[in-house]
Design a protein around this motif. Structure first.
Motif, mmCIF file in Angstrom:
data_model
loop_
_atom_site.group_PDB
_atom_site.id
_atom_site.type_symbol
_atom_site.label_atom_id
_atom_site.label_comp_id
_atom_site.label_asym_id
_atom_site.label_seq_id
_atom_site.Cartn_x
_atom_site.Cartn_y
_atom_site.Cartn_z
ATOM 1 N N ALA A 157 44.917 43.976 38.379
ATOM 2 C CA ALA A 157 44.862 44.935 39.486
ATOM 3 C C ALA A 157 45.363 46.303 39.045
ATOM 4 O O ALA A 157 44.789 47.337 39.398
ATOM 5 C CB ALA A 157 45.681 44.420 40.665
ATOM 6 N N LEU A 158 46.445 46.310 38.284
ATOM 7 C CA LEU A 158 47.047 47.530 37.765
ATOM 8 C C LEU A 158 47.527 47.260 36.345
ATOM 9 O O LEU A 158 47.869 46.131 36.003
ATOM 10 C CB LEU A 158 48.258 47.955 38.612
ATOM 11 N N ALA A 159 47.558 48.306 35.546
ATOM 12 C CA ALA A 159 48.064 48.133 34.187
ATOM 13 C C ALA A 159 49.499 47.618 34.205
ATOM 14 O O ALA A 159 49.904 46.862 33.322
ATOM 15 C CB ALA A 159 47.978 49.460 33.436
ATOM 16 N N LYS A 160 50.259 48.006 35.237
ATOM 17 C CA LYS A 160 51.661 47.594 35.335
ATOM 18 C C LYS A 160 51.862 46.450 36.332
ATOM 19 O O LYS A 160 52.996 46.112 36.655
ATOM 20 C CB LYS A 160 52.521 48.791 35.728
ATOM 21 N N TYR A 161 50.761 45.889 36.840
ATOM 22 C CA TYR A 161 50.855 44.748 37.759
ATOM 23 C C TYR A 161 49.788 43.756 37.336
ATOM 24 O O TYR A 161 48.648 43.822 37.771
ATOM 25 C CB TYR A 161 50.648 45.197 39.206
ATOM 26 N N ARG A 162 50.176 42.830 36.476
ATOM 27 C CA ARG A 162 49.203 42.030 35.762
ATOM 28 C C ARG A 162 48.840 40.745 36.513
ATOM 29 O O ARG A 162 49.100 39.620 36.065
ATOM 30 C CB ARG A 162 49.712 41.762 34.350
ATOM 31 N N VAL A 163 48.225 40.974 37.656
ATOM 32 C CA VAL A 163 47.669 39.885 38.458
ATOM 33 C C VAL A 163 46.172 40.109 38.559
ATOM 34 O O VAL A 163 45.718 41.237 38.779
ATOM 35 C CB VAL A 163 48.297 39.833 39.869
ATOM 36 N N LYS A 164 45.415 39.036 38.399
ATOM 37 C CA LYS A 164 43.957 39.132 38.427
ATOM 38 C C LYS A 164 43.455 38.505 39.728
ATOM 39 O O LYS A 164 43.495 37.291 39.887
ATOM 40 C CB LYS A 164 43.385 38.425 37.194
ATOM 41 N N TYR A 165 43.017 39.342 40.638
ATOM 42 C CA TYR A 165 42.602 38.892 41.967
ATOM 43 C C TYR A 165 41.100 38.617 42.015
ATOM 44 O O TYR A 165 40.301 39.379 41.444
ATOM 45 C CB TYR A 165 42.955 39.935 43.023
ATOM 46 N N LEU A 166 40.725 37.572 42.732
ATOM 47 C CA LEU A 166 39.308 37.282 42.928
ATOM 48 C C LEU A 166 38.611 38.446 43.614
ATOM 49 O O LEU A 166 37.537 38.882 43.185
ATOM 50 C CB LEU A 166 39.132 36.008 43.759
ATOM 51 N N PRO A 219 42.499 32.346 44.736
ATOM 52 C CA PRO A 219 42.543 33.770 45.091
ATOM 53 C C PRO A 219 43.006 34.675 43.962
ATOM 54 O O PRO A 219 42.714 35.872 43.968
ATOM 55 C CB PRO A 219 43.533 33.816 46.260
ATOM 56 N N SER A 220 43.711 34.104 42.957
ATOM 57 C CA SER A 220 44.220 34.958 41.880
ATOM 58 C C SER A 220 44.616 34.120 40.683
ATOM 59 O O SER A 220 44.694 32.877 40.744
ATOM 60 C CB SER A 220 45.428 35.770 42.365
ATOM 61 N N LYS A 221 44.881 34.831 39.624
ATOM 62 C CA LYS A 221 45.399 34.232 38.402
ATOM 63 C C LYS A 221 46.526 35.139 37.932
ATOM 64 O O LYS A 221 46.317 36.349 37.744
ATOM 65 C CB LYS A 221 44.299 34.129 37.353
ATOM 66 N N THR A 222 47.711 34.591 37.759
ATOM 67 C CA THR A 222 48.870 35.440 37.520
ATOM 68 C C THR A 222 49.332 35.465 36.070
ATOM 69 O O THR A 222 50.257 36.190 35.730
ATOM 70 C CB THR A 222 50.047 34.995 38.402
ATOM 71 N N SER A 223 48.682 34.709 35.221
ATOM 72 C CA SER A 223 48.988 34.737 33.793
ATOM 73 C C SER A 223 47.756 34.193 33.094
ATOM 74 O O SER A 223 46.690 34.043 33.693
ATOM 75 C CB SER A 223 50.223 33.887 33.483
ATOM 76 N N TRP A 224 47.916 33.878 31.809
ATOM 77 C CA TRP A 224 46.765 33.348 31.083
ATOM 78 C C TRP A 224 46.287 32.029 31.684
ATOM 79 O O TRP A 224 45.111 31.696 31.614
ATOM 80 C CB TRP A 224 47.132 33.152 29.608
#
Length: 344
Positions: A157-166, A219-224
């Protein structure tokens, strides 16, 4: 309103659409020579500009041929305010149009939705010269998405907020695919590069965010590897995000998977039609319903929103909600032969 009165329904759709297009126009700052010229605020006469929401507002303004120049002014404002890395901040303009920047809610979805807007603007206007003139800056926007991409093809979502949202990644997929199509139209050799990036996002969504066992999306992926569990009774983001792959073309709305997800959403949240203030109305859900051919619910959503939010001038009625209200009206008018005459 009776569904048998087709002419009255069509007239109401046209009138409500025109009213909200006018309202969206009033959200735009028009000050030639000012750095704020073309910015679209959340509300009329207020200086808060969130480009993500403004992208949808401008998309809706494309439904009015007389507003195309206003959309171009917004497109120019966005590019003029890019950061060095191709991202953009939120802006607050005071009464003298002095600006203060604020951190954006996301970087990937801002860029993705802007690229889709650019492609839609070109499709409506065929102003190829505008695109060619701004191509370096547009590629800068697209490359900011590339810079946010993880090894699995998904974007943070952000370079400094490393969460990948659907949700974000669906918008990113659409933006990259639309931009690749525009570059292909121009004969630009980088079309294949951005098309491959779009496909990588789609692959990442399918491999990392689709839960084949529960037949729904994470809904998201928060790490690898970590993916928070899905609670479909949780309206946002768990349930609402299920509609985004069909909304942004990753799956066909008429496909079995999309139909099942739409039914899953409705069975868990039948109250979406009658969300009341002070909550946000979620007009985007009416548009989603129209994509699934559920024109009756789409129309009922518009009618309810008109009565509960627009007529009452609710504070939660802002530019992005008005945008999807307009886009839903437009789609129902375009597909009137499919639902009005069928009596559905």
């Amino acid at each position: 309103m009776s569904y048998s009165n087709m002419s009255e329904i069509i007239r109401a759709l046209k009138n409500n659409m025109a009213s909200q297009v006018a309202w969206l126009k009033s959200c735009q700052i028009l000050s030639p020579g000012s750095s704020a010229d073309g910015a679209i605020g959340r509300y009329p006469d207020q200086g808060w500009v969130m480009p993500y929401f403004a992208n949808f507002a401008a998309m809706a303004l494309l439904e009015d041929v007389n507003a195309h120049l206003l959309v171009e002014r917004y497109l120019n404002w966005y590019l003029a305010n890019l950061e060095d890395d191709g991202t953009i901040k939120d802006y607050h303009y005071d009464e003298n149009l002095n600006a203060k920047k604020a951190s954006p809610d996301s970087e990937d979805a801002y860029a993705g939705s802007y690229l889709s807007l650019v492609a839609a603007y070109h499709e409506r206007t065929r102003k190829t010269n505008w695109v060619r003139k701004n191509l370096p800056a547009l590629k800068k926007v697209a490359n900011c998405i590339v810079n946010l991409t993880d090894r699995d093809g998904l974007t943070f979502a952000l370079a400094k907020y490393r969460v990948k949202y659907l949700m974000d990644n669906c918008e990113v997929y659409r933006g990259l695919a639309d931009f690749a199509g525009l570059l292909d139209y121009l004969g630009d050799q980088e079309a294949s590069v951005f098309n491959a990036r779009a496909k990588a996002v789609a692959t990442g969504i399918e491999k990392s965010l689709w839960d084949a066992r529960r037949t729904c999306y994470y809904p998201s992926k928060t790490s690898w590897w970590l993916r928070p569990g899905v609670n479909l009774k949780k309206f946002y983001p768990d349930a609402t995000c299920q509609l985004f792959p069909a909304l942004y073309g990753l799956i066909e709305p008429g496909s079995e998977r999309a139909a099942n997800l739409y039914e899953l959403f409705n069975s868990n949240h039948p109250e979406w039609l009658t969300i009341k203030p002070p909550d946000y109305p979620w007009a985007i859900l009416g548009y989603c319903a129209s994509l699934h051919g559920d024109y009756k619910r789409a129309y009922e959503k518009l009618r309810y929103v008109r009565e509960e939010y627009i007529a009452t001038k609710s504070g939660n009625w802002f530019c992005a909600e008005a945008a999807f209200f307009v886009l839903t009206c437009a789609r129902l008018l375009q597909r009137s032969g499919e639902w009005l005459f069928a009596g559905s």
